[in-house]
Design a protein around this motif. Sequence first.
Motif, PDB file in Angstrom:
ATOM      1  N   VAL A 163       3.584  -2.721  -6.986  1.00 55.82           N
ATOM      2  CA  VAL A 163       3.964  -2.528  -8.362  1.00 55.82           C
ATOM      3  C   VAL A 163       2.616  -3.067  -9.427  1.00 55.82           C
ATOM      4  O   VAL A 163       2.210  -2.279 -10.044  1.00 55.82           O
ATOM      5  CB  VAL A 163       5.145  -3.247  -9.109  1.00 55.82           C
ATOM      6  CG1 VAL A 163       5.338  -2.780 -10.313  1.00 55.82           C
ATOM      7  CG2 VAL A 163       6.381  -2.281  -8.350  1.00 55.82           C
ATOM      8  N   THR A 164       2.311  -4.240  -8.861  1.00 52.25           N
ATOM      9  CA  THR A 164       1.090  -4.904  -9.633  1.00 52.25           C
ATOM     10  C   THR A 164       0.035  -4.064  -9.418  1.00 52.25           C
ATOM     11  O   THR A 164      -0.937  -3.783 -10.382  1.00 52.25           O
ATOM     12  CB  THR A 164       0.852  -6.331  -9.263  1.00 52.25           C
ATOM     13  OG1 THR A 164       2.172  -6.909  -9.125  1.00 52.25           O
ATOM     14  CG2 THR A 164       0.129  -6.939 -10.182  1.00 52.25           C
ATOM     15  N   VAL A 165      -0.343  -3.801  -8.373  1.00 54.97           N
ATOM     16  CA  VAL A 165      -1.558  -2.972  -8.138  1.00 54.97           C
ATOM     17  C   VAL A 165      -1.403  -1.351  -8.569  1.00 54.97           C
ATOM     18  O   VAL A 165      -2.477  -1.273  -9.538  1.00 54.97           O
ATOM     19  CB  VAL A 165      -1.778  -2.606  -6.462  1.00 54.97           C
ATOM     20  CG1 VAL A 165      -2.870  -1.782  -6.101  1.00 54.97           C
ATOM     21  CG2 VAL A 165      -2.110  -3.845  -5.897  1.00 54.97           C
ATOM     22  N   SER A 166      -0.424  -0.899  -8.539  1.00 51.13           N
ATOM     23  CA  SER A 166      -0.409   0.530  -9.198  1.00 51.13           C
ATOM     24  C   SER A 166      -0.422   0.441 -10.807  1.00 51.13           C
ATOM     25  O   SER A 166      -1.006   1.130 -11.343  1.00 51.13           O
ATOM     26  CB  SER A 166       0.932   0.737  -9.045  1.00 51.13           C
ATOM     27  OG  SER A 166       1.530   0.710  -7.722  1.00 51.13           O
ATOM     28  N   GLU A 167       0.204  -0.694 -11.220  1.00 51.06           N
ATOM     29  CA  GLU A 167      -0.238  -0.935 -12.818  1.00 51.06           C
ATOM     30  C   GLU A 167      -1.398  -1.339 -13.140  1.00 51.06           C
ATOM     31  O   GLU A 167      -2.147  -0.715 -14.345  1.00 51.06           O
ATOM     32  CB  GLU A 167       0.793  -2.300 -13.424  1.00 51.06           C
ATOM     33  CG  GLU A 167       2.244  -2.004 -13.247  1.00 51.06           C
ATOM     34  CD  GLU A 167       2.787  -0.746 -13.991  1.00 51.06           C
ATOM     35  OE1 GLU A 167       2.207  -0.655 -15.022  1.00 51.06           O
ATOM     36  OE2 GLU A 167       3.803  -0.263 -13.908  1.00 51.06           O
ATOM     37  N   SER A 188       0.828  -1.177  -0.143  1.00 55.19           N
ATOM     38  CA  SER A 188      -0.040  -0.081  -0.047  1.00 55.19           C
ATOM     39  C   SER A 188       0.723   1.294   0.093  1.00 55.19           C
ATOM     40  O   SER A 188       0.502   2.239  -0.598  1.00 55.19           O
ATOM     41  CB  SER A 188      -0.977   0.032   1.312  1.00 55.19           C
ATOM     42  OG  SER A 188      -0.282  -0.351   2.453  1.00 55.19           O
ATOM     43  N   VAL A 189       1.956   1.170   0.745  1.00 57.66           N
ATOM     44  CA  VAL A 189       2.844   2.412   0.533  1.00 57.66           C
ATOM     45  C   VAL A 189       3.639   2.742  -0.882  1.00 57.66           C
ATOM     46  O   VAL A 189       3.183   3.753  -1.394  1.00 57.66           O
ATOM     47  CB  VAL A 189       4.134   2.296   1.523  1.00 57.66           C
ATOM     48  CG1 VAL A 189       5.276   3.236   1.257  1.00 57.66           C
ATOM     49  CG2 VAL A 189       3.594   2.455   2.885  1.00 57.66           C
ATOM     50  N   ILE A 190       3.839   1.541  -1.435  1.00 57.19           N
ATOM     51  CA  ILE A 190       4.027   1.722  -3.061  1.00 57.19           C
ATOM     52  C   ILE A 190       3.024   2.291  -3.860  1.00 57.19           C
ATOM     53  O   ILE A 190       3.101   3.127  -4.626  1.00 57.19           O
ATOM     54  CB  ILE A 190       4.615   0.549  -3.290  1.00 57.19           C
ATOM     55  CG1 ILE A 190       6.142   0.289  -2.698  1.00 57.19           C
ATOM     56  CG2 ILE A 190       5.001   0.520  -4.904  1.00 57.19           C
ATOM     57  CD1 ILE A 190       6.881  -0.909  -2.966  1.00 57.19           C
ATOM     58  N   ALA A 191       1.790   1.552  -3.751  1.00 60.58           N
ATOM     59  CA  ALA A 191       0.737   1.938  -4.533  1.00 60.58           C
ATOM     60  C   ALA A 191       0.538   3.398  -4.166  1.00 60.58           C
ATOM     61  O   ALA A 191       0.115   4.203  -5.089  1.00 60.58           O
ATOM     62  CB  ALA A 191      -0.462   1.110  -4.309  1.00 60.58           C
ATOM     63  N   MET A 192       0.076   3.695  -3.077  1.00 66.17           N
ATOM     64  CA  MET A 192      -0.208   5.030  -2.372  1.00 66.17           C
ATOM     65  C   MET A 192       0.535   5.944  -3.367  1.00 66.17           C
ATOM     66  O   MET A 192       0.271   7.137  -3.765  1.00 66.17           O
ATOM     67  CB  MET A 192      -0.482   5.062  -1.236  1.00 66.17           C
ATOM     68  CG  MET A 192      -1.463   4.227  -0.494  1.00 66.17           C
ATOM     69  SD  MET A 192      -3.100   4.858  -0.572  1.00 66.17           S
ATOM     70  CE  MET A 192      -4.085   3.658   0.250  1.00 66.17           C
ATOM     71  N   LEU A 193       1.773   5.796  -2.913  1.00 68.34           N
ATOM     72  CA  LEU A 193       2.983   6.780  -3.378  1.00 68.34           C
ATOM     73  C   LEU A 193       2.831   6.958  -4.914  1.00 68.34           C
ATOM     74  O   LEU A 193       2.976   8.091  -5.323  1.00 68.34           O
ATOM     75  CB  LEU A 193       4.377   6.449  -2.816  1.00 68.34           C
ATOM     76  CG  LEU A 193       4.743   6.884  -1.362  1.00 68.34           C
ATOM     77  CD1 LEU A 193       6.045   6.493  -1.126  1.00 68.34           C
ATOM     78  CD2 LEU A 193       4.598   8.172  -1.242  1.00 68.34           C
ATOM     79  N   ALA A 194       2.702   5.711  -5.475  1.00 70.25           N
ATOM     80  CA  ALA A 194       2.634   6.039  -7.068  1.00 70.25           C
ATOM     81  C   ALA A 194       1.407   6.764  -7.492  1.00 70.25           C
ATOM     82  O   ALA A 194       1.361   7.620  -8.425  1.00 70.25           O
ATOM     83  CB  ALA A 194       2.657   4.487  -7.451  1.00 70.25           C
TER      84      ALA A 194
END
Lengths: 408, 254
Positions: A353-357, A34-40
Motif C-alpha cells: 500500500v505504501t509503495v502504491s501511494e 509487489s502483487v498489491i502494488a502491481m495490481l494497484a
Amino acid sequence: MRILNLLKVAYRSLNRNKLRSFLTMLGIIIGVASVIAMLAIGEGSNQNIKASVASLGTNTIMVYPGNSAMGGVSQGAASNKTIKVEDVNAIKVNCDLIKFVSPVDQKRVQVIFGSQNWNTMILGVTNDYLSIRSLTISKGNTFTTADDQVAAKVCLIGITVVFNLFGDENFNPVGEIIRINSIPVKIIGVLTKMGQNTFGQDQDDIIIAPFSTVQRRMMSSSIYVNSILASGKSEAQVVDAVDEITNLLRNKHKIAPSDDVDFTVRTQSEISNIFGAISKVMTILLACIASISLLVGGIGIMNIMLVSVTERTREIGIRMAIGAKGRDVLTQFMIESIVLSFVGGLIGIILGVTVSELVAKFGGWPVVISLTSILMSFIFSAAIGLFFGWYPARKAAALNPIDALRYE
Amino acid sequence: MTTPENLITVKNLTKTYKTGDVEMHALSSVSLEISKGEFVAIMGASGSGKSTFMNIIGCLDSPTSGEYLMEGKDVLNRSKNELAELRNTKLGFVFQSFNLLPRTSALENVELPLLYNSKVGTKNRTDKALEALKSVGLGDRVDAMPNQLSGGQQQRVAIARALVNDPLIIMADEPTGNLDSKTSYEIMEIFQKLNDKGITVVMVTHEPDIAQFAKSNIVFKDGKIIANHLVAERKNATNELKNIATMTDEKSTT
C-alpha cells in the motif's frame, strides 16, 4: 496440548532466530507487496484509460473509409477515399437517432505568426464537432454557419499553439492573423485547455477551422472527407444508430448485401473496450510476475523450514523425549510457517500500500488499491505458508524419538 | 512391611539391529524387575546394551521382541501418542550431554514438559518450574541461558526439567559422564535426595565409584545381565562432599 501453549512454543522458537525468521519472511513480504502494488498500478491505469476515453463521449460514433483492394492487393485500413460530403448531409437528414454530425478533414500544417512558426494539426469541421467532443471556447467566439458557407478564413486555436506562436499561454490572440500554409487566417477564438489524453497526445495542439475553409482551401479533394464524427441521441441507442448509419451508407454507396462495406463505423465504447482489454492484459501480466515472486517466497519458507527441521532434529528429539507428541511437533512447525507467512503477508500489505501511494504521489501515476487484491494476496500467502510448511512439519513429526535424539 | 510393588517388569527383552545381512543383538532376552523406590545403577562396557535397555524402558525405543509392564500394565502395545504422554507424566530424562534447548532460559527449559502437559495451567506452570529449579539449588539462575551455565548447573537444569511433572521414575543416561568428580557427587546428592523422597532412579553409568551411590547395581555384557547385586557399602553423597571439602581444606592449610 492446548493451542495457546503451541503458539508460545512457536513464538519462542521464531524469536530465538530473529534474523532467519526475518529473511524467510522477506520473500513473502516482497511477493505480497509487489502483487498489491502491481495490481494497484494496473487497475489505476485501466480506470484512467476508461475515464479519459469516456470523457470523449460514450455515444460518439466515427465513420472511416474502409480498406480497399486493387487487383486483390489490400491497401490497408482507410486507404481509400470512399466517404463523400453528401454522405454527411444524408446522415444529418435521414438518421433519426443521430443528434450531431460533422465531417472531419484533418491535415498537418505549418503555422506562422511573425517570426514564430509551428507545425500542428488543423481540423476542418462544422460547429457540431465542438458539441460532440464537448469542446468549449475560453476566449472569443466560435464560427458561424455563414462562416462555413463562405469558407471564411477564420479559426479556433488550442493553448499549445497559442504558447508556441505567441510565447504565452495567457496571451489573448483573438483578432490576430496567422498564416496557415501561407493562407492568412484570423483567430476568432481560443479552445479551453484539455491537457493530454491517456495516450500522451497533447489535445491542445490543434487548430479548428470551418469545414469548407479547410476543404476548399487546403485539401486536394472537394468531394471526399477523411472521416465523419457523429453522436447518438442517447447512449442506449448508439448500437441502433450505428446500424442506421451503416444501412444508409450501404444504400448510398450501392453495396450489395453480400459484399463487404467500403467504410467502417466505430463507437467510442468499442475503443474504450479495446483499450480496457489491453490494460487488463497488462495488469494480468504484472500480477503474474508478482505472483511468481510470491511463489518463490513460499519456496523460501519451505526451504528454511526443511533446513530448520534438519538443524533442529536434536531439539525435536528432546521435545519428544520429554513428552511432545508427533502431533505437537507437527503443529509447532505448522504454526511457525503460518506465523512467518502471516506476519510476512501483513508487512507485505503495508509495504504494498505504501509503495502504491508513493507511486501515486511521486510518479503521478494513478493507482487504485483494491480490497480484493489485498485479500487475495494475503490468503495466497497464508495458503503458501500452510502448503510449504506442511511437508517439513510432517517430516519432523514422523521422526522416531531415539533417532532424533541421536542425530548429530 | 509389604513387598515392594514392581514398577517395571521386563521379560525376554530382545533388540536386534540389522546392518545388511549381519544381525547384531544389542539385547538378548533380558528379564528384570525394578520395584518402587529403587535406585539402580546399570553398568557395563560400551556396546554392552545398557543404553539400549535404558532407551527401551524409557519408551524412546521399542524392542524387537519381549514384554514390558509398567505398574503392571503393558507398555509396548501403546500408541505413539500414549507413549509420549507416558514420557511426559511418568518419566523424567537426564542425559549425558544435558540436552537443554539452546538460547532458551533455564526457566523456559524447565517449563517445556509442562507446555506439553494439558493438565497444567499457565499460572501453575511458572510456579512449578521455579519450584523445581529451587529444589536443585538453581533458584537464583532462572533467567540464565544454557551457555551461561557450567556443566553441573546445566545438568541440574536438566534434572529440574525431569522433575517438573512429578515423575515416578528418573532415567539418567550417564548423567555424570561430562562432569568432574566433585560436580558428579553434587548430582548424586540430588539423586539420592530424590530417591529418599520415593522417586525411583534408574541410572546408566560406567564409573564404578558413581555406581556406589545407588542401592543396587546391574551389570550388562554382550546384551545380557551378568550381575545384579545390592551395593554392599553404599556411599552417601553428602558425606563424600564433606570429605572432599575437608581434604581441600587440609591441602590449603598445609
